[in-house]
Scaffold this motif. Structure first.
Motif, mmCIF file in Angstrom:
data_model
loop_
_atom_site.group_PDB
_atom_site.id
_atom_site.type_symbol
_atom_site.label_atom_id
_atom_site.label_comp_id
_atom_site.label_asym_id
_atom_site.label_seq_id
_atom_site.Cartn_x
_atom_site.Cartn_y
_atom_site.Cartn_z
ATOM 1 N N GLU A 105 -2.149 4.640 -15.025
ATOM 2 C CA GLU A 105 -3.290 5.532 -14.839
ATOM 3 C C GLU A 105 -3.874 5.331 -13.443
ATOM 4 O O GLU A 105 -3.880 4.222 -12.910
ATOM 5 N N ILE A 106 -4.358 6.427 -12.855
ATOM 6 C CA ILE A 106 -4.922 6.387 -11.510
ATOM 7 C C ILE A 106 -6.338 6.950 -11.536
ATOM 8 O O ILE A 106 -6.574 8.051 -12.040
ATOM 9 N N ALA A 107 -7.271 6.185 -10.980
ATOM 10 C CA ALA A 107 -8.640 6.654 -10.795
ATOM 11 C C ALA A 107 -8.994 6.501 -9.322
ATOM 12 O O ALA A 107 -8.582 5.532 -8.674
ATOM 13 N N VAL A 108 -9.768 7.458 -8.799
ATOM 14 C CA VAL A 108 -10.144 7.424 -7.384
ATOM 15 C C VAL A 108 -11.638 7.678 -7.254
ATOM 16 O O VAL A 108 -12.164 8.637 -7.828
ATOM 17 N N GLY A 109 -12.310 6.820 -6.501
ATOM 18 C CA GLY A 109 -13.726 6.991 -6.219
ATOM 19 C C GLY A 109 -14.028 6.632 -4.779
ATOM 20 O O GLY A 109 -13.748 5.509 -4.349
ATOM 21 N N ASP A 110 -14.547 7.586 -4.009
ATOM 22 C CA ASP A 110 -14.837 7.373 -2.585
ATOM 23 C C ASP A 110 -13.610 6.879 -1.828
ATOM 24 O O ASP A 110 -13.706 6.022 -0.948
ATOM 25 N N GLY A 111 -12.457 7.403 -2.200
ATOM 26 C CA GLY A 111 -11.224 7.040 -1.510
ATOM 27 C C GLY A 111 -10.564 5.767 -2.013
ATOM 28 O O GLY A 111 -9.461 5.427 -1.578
ATOM 29 N N TRP A 112 -11.220 5.071 -2.928
ATOM 30 C CA TRP A 112 -10.689 3.806 -3.436
ATOM 31 C C TRP A 112 -9.890 4.063 -4.711
ATOM 32 O O TRP A 112 -10.407 4.607 -5.684
ATOM 33 N N GLY A 134 -0.555 3.406 1.267
ATOM 34 C CA GLY A 134 -0.491 3.999 2.597
ATOM 35 C C GLY A 134 -0.902 5.458 2.670
ATOM 36 O O GLY A 134 -0.774 6.082 3.731
ATOM 37 N N LEU A 135 -1.417 6.007 1.578
ATOM 38 C CA LEU A 135 -1.800 7.419 1.575
ATOM 39 C C LEU A 135 -2.985 7.678 2.498
ATOM 40 O O LEU A 135 -3.902 6.857 2.608
ATOM 41 N N THR A 136 -2.978 8.835 3.140
ATOM 42 C CA THR A 136 -4.072 9.230 4.026
ATOM 43 C C THR A 136 -5.367 9.355 3.239
ATOM 44 O O THR A 136 -5.388 9.936 2.147
ATOM 45 N N GLY A 137 -6.448 8.822 3.792
ATOM 46 C CA GLY A 137 -7.758 8.921 3.169
ATOM 47 C C GLY A 137 -8.112 7.776 2.238
ATOM 48 O O GLY A 137 -9.246 7.675 1.772
ATOM 49 N N VAL A 138 -7.148 6.882 1.970
ATOM 50 C CA VAL A 138 -7.384 5.776 1.046
ATOM 51 C C VAL A 138 -8.172 4.670 1.750
ATOM 52 O O VAL A 138 -7.819 4.235 2.851
ATOM 53 N N THR A 139 -9.231 4.205 1.087
ATOM 54 C CA THR A 139 -10.060 3.132 1.654
ATOM 55 C C THR A 139 -9.744 1.772 1.043
ATOM 56 O O THR A 139 -10.146 0.739 1.586
ATOM 57 N N GLY A 140 -9.030 1.745 -0.073
ATOM 58 C CA GLY A 140 -8.675 0.482 -0.709
ATOM 59 C C GLY A 140 -7.943 0.742 -2.005
ATOM 60 O O GLY A 140 -7.964 1.858 -2.539
ATOM 61 N N VAL A 141 -7.276 -0.295 -2.520
ATOM 62 C CA VAL A 141 -6.541 -0.173 -3.780
ATOM 63 C C VAL A 141 -6.786 -1.422 -4.621
ATOM 64 O O VAL A 141 -6.625 -2.546 -4.134
ATOM 65 N N THR A 142 -7.158 -1.218 -5.865
ATOM 66 C CA THR A 142 -7.263 -2.300 -6.838
ATOM 67 C C THR A 142 -6.145 -2.128 -7.854
ATOM 68 O O THR A 142 -6.053 -1.082 -8.506
ATOM 69 N N ASN A 143 -5.306 -3.127 -7.975
ATOM 70 C CA ASN A 143 -4.167 -3.050 -8.888
ATOM 71 C C ASN A 143 -4.481 -3.861 -10.142
ATOM 72 O O ASN A 143 -4.431 -5.087 -10.133
ATOM 73 N N GLU A 144 -4.762 -3.163 -11.225
ATOM 74 C CA GLU A 144 -5.053 -3.798 -12.509
ATOM 75 C C GLU A 144 -3.938 -3.537 -13.521
ATOM 76 O O GLU A 144 -4.141 -3.677 -14.728
ATOM 77 N N ILE A 145 -2.767 -3.171 -13.033
ATOM 78 C CA ILE A 145 -1.634 -2.932 -13.921
ATOM 79 C C ILE A 145 -1.179 -4.253 -14.532
ATOM 80 O O ILE A 145 -0.989 -5.240 -13.821
ATOM 81 N N LYS A 146 -0.990 -4.267 -15.829
ATOM 82 C CA LYS A 146 -0.545 -5.464 -16.527
ATOM 83 C C LYS A 146 0.964 -5.427 -16.731
ATOM 84 O O LYS A 146 1.543 -4.362 -16.963
ATOM 85 N N VAL A 147 1.570 -6.589 -16.641
ATOM 86 C CA VAL A 147 3.000 -6.699 -16.902
ATOM 87 C C VAL A 147 3.177 -7.109 -18.362
ATOM 88 O O VAL A 147 2.749 -8.191 -18.772
ATOM 89 N N VAL A 148 3.778 -6.235 -19.138
ATOM 90 C CA VAL A 148 4.022 -6.481 -20.564
ATOM 91 C C VAL A 148 5.508 -6.321 -20.805
ATOM 92 O O VAL A 148 6.064 -5.230 -20.628
ATOM 93 N N GLU A 149 6.162 -7.395 -21.190
ATOM 94 C CA GLU A 149 7.613 -7.357 -21.371
ATOM 95 C C GLU A 149 7.950 -6.530 -22.603
ATOM 96 O O GLU A 149 7.710 -6.932 -23.740
ATOM 97 N N HIS A 150 8.469 -5.324 -22.372
ATOM 98 C CA HIS A 150 8.754 -4.417 -23.475
ATOM 99 C C HIS A 150 9.905 -4.937 -24.343
ATOM 100 O O HIS A 150 9.934 -4.738 -25.551
ATOM 101 N N THR A 151 10.860 -5.609 -23.699
ATOM 102 C CA THR A 151 11.964 -6.220 -24.434
ATOM 103 C C THR A 151 11.929 -7.718 -24.161
ATOM 104 O O THR A 151 12.201 -8.160 -23.051
ATOM 105 N N ARG A 152 11.577 -8.499 -25.154
ATOM 106 C CA ARG A 152 11.431 -9.938 -24.970
ATOM 107 C C ARG A 152 12.783 -10.585 -24.654
ATOM 108 O O ARG A 152 13.783 -10.335 -25.320
ATOM 109 N N ILE A 153 12.770 -11.414 -23.598
ATOM 110 C CA ILE A 153 13.982 -12.120 -23.201
ATOM 111 C C ILE A 153 13.885 -13.556 -23.716
ATOM 112 O O ILE A 153 13.034 -14.323 -23.254
ATOM 113 N N PRO A 154 14.729 -13.936 -24.683
ATOM 114 C CA PRO A 154 14.652 -15.302 -25.223
ATOM 115 C C PRO A 154 15.149 -16.319 -24.202
ATOM 116 O O PRO A 154 16.304 -16.287 -23.779
#
Length: 299
Positions: A105-112, A134-154
């Motif tokens: 999901e992507i949310a943008v506020g004041d270029g962030w 690197g997109l034009t107009g971007v003032t910052g990026v917060t990455n809150e994406i979680k890594v969830v292993e969809h296929t568990r590796i034993p």
């Protein structure tokens, strides 16, 4: 005569001035304090310029830590509405074959830009960040994406540790002989000494991209050998590894410094016996002739 801090500061300024990605380098103030702690202040025209300036400083010999206090002020010609930025970012993610855009999901506020959601691998989270940063107009990026292993590796903890060490060994930037790896389930801890912030970030990034690893706890320390006293990083890593491998010692609360053949232990342990045990373990490591035990027993 220049001090060490003056030397490092001059080299950071030179790196910024030589980087075409930072067109207004003279508007960035650089300060370097003791032990190689650098601070960047001032204004840049985009988030991409901020990232470039930070990367230049991190790559400079002698920089052990960095505080980024830069502010992004987008030039009028580069300003974009939040909806336009979001639409462009979505297109970037949808066009990339390595990503599953429905999970981000992507949310943008004041270029962030704020990224949320979940992916199956760390490299996919990193990829999503790079695509929008690197997109034009971007003032910052917060990455809150979680890594969830969809296929568990034993995997056993030992196998996971070996996989991480192999990945570090294959990375030309990282010196794995200075890093100790400890796995607990799908999460690994990196401890030891590296020579630069770039090496530290590369080690964490590499470990996070190993299949079966969902998270990395970074306990690495930066010791730029170019401007500091010589530290036997190999011996320090060996002591840390020995402490981690010992079942009686709570290694997570112990820091190790090595100078020549002398090792210093600092931190806290639960019992007096653990304090004594840690010292014995350190003394048993090749290259250690003296141990200064400054461990405290938690009250």
């Amino acid at each position: 005569m220049q001090t060490t801090s003056d030397q490092i500061e001059s080299e950071v300024r030179a790196a910024l001035a030589d980087d075409p990605r930072v067109p207004y380098a003279d508007e960035i103030a650089v300060e370097v304090h003791g032990d190689g702690v650098a601070v960047l202040r001032g204004t840049v025209g985009s988030f991409a310029q901020e990232r470039a300036a930070v990367a230049d400083a991190k790559r400079t010999r002698g920089v052990a830590d960095l505080f980024d206090e830069l502010q992004v002020r987008v030039l009028d010609r580069d300003r974009r509405e939040d909806a336009e930025i979001r639409g462009t970012a979505l297109q970037r993610l949808m066009a990339d074959p390595e990503l599953e855009p429905d999970h981000v999901e992507i949310a943008v506020g004041d270029g962030w830009i704020t990224l949320t959601g979940d992916v199956g691998h760390q490299y996919q989270s990193d990829r999503a960040f790079e695509l929008v940063a690197g997109l034009t107009g971007v003032t910052g990026v917060t990455n809150e994406i979680k890594v969830v292993e969809h296929t568990r590796i034993p995997m056993s903890d030992q196998s996971r540790e070996q996989a991480v060490m192999a990945a570090l060994a294959d990375n030309a930037v990282v010196r794995p002989d200075e890093i100790a790896v400890r796995a607990t389930g799908e999460y690994v801890t990196l401890r030891g000494t590296v020579g630069s912030l770039v090496q530290r970030e590369e080690a964490v990034h590499t470990a996070g991209n190993v299949p079966g690893v969902l998270g990395v706890k970074d306990e690495l320390r930066v010791r730029p050998l170019g401007y500091h006293r010589h530290v036997d990083a190999d011996t320090e890593a060996a002591v840390l590894a020995a402490l981690i491998d010992d079942d009686e010692v709570p290694s997570a609360g112990i820091d190790v410094d090595v100078d020549g053949d002398a090792a210093t232990l600092r931190g806290e342990v639960e019992e007096p016996g653990q304090r004594e045990r840690a010292e014995r373990v350190a003394r048993g490591v090749g290259g250690v002739a003296h141990v200064d035990n400054e461990l405290r027993v938690r009250a």
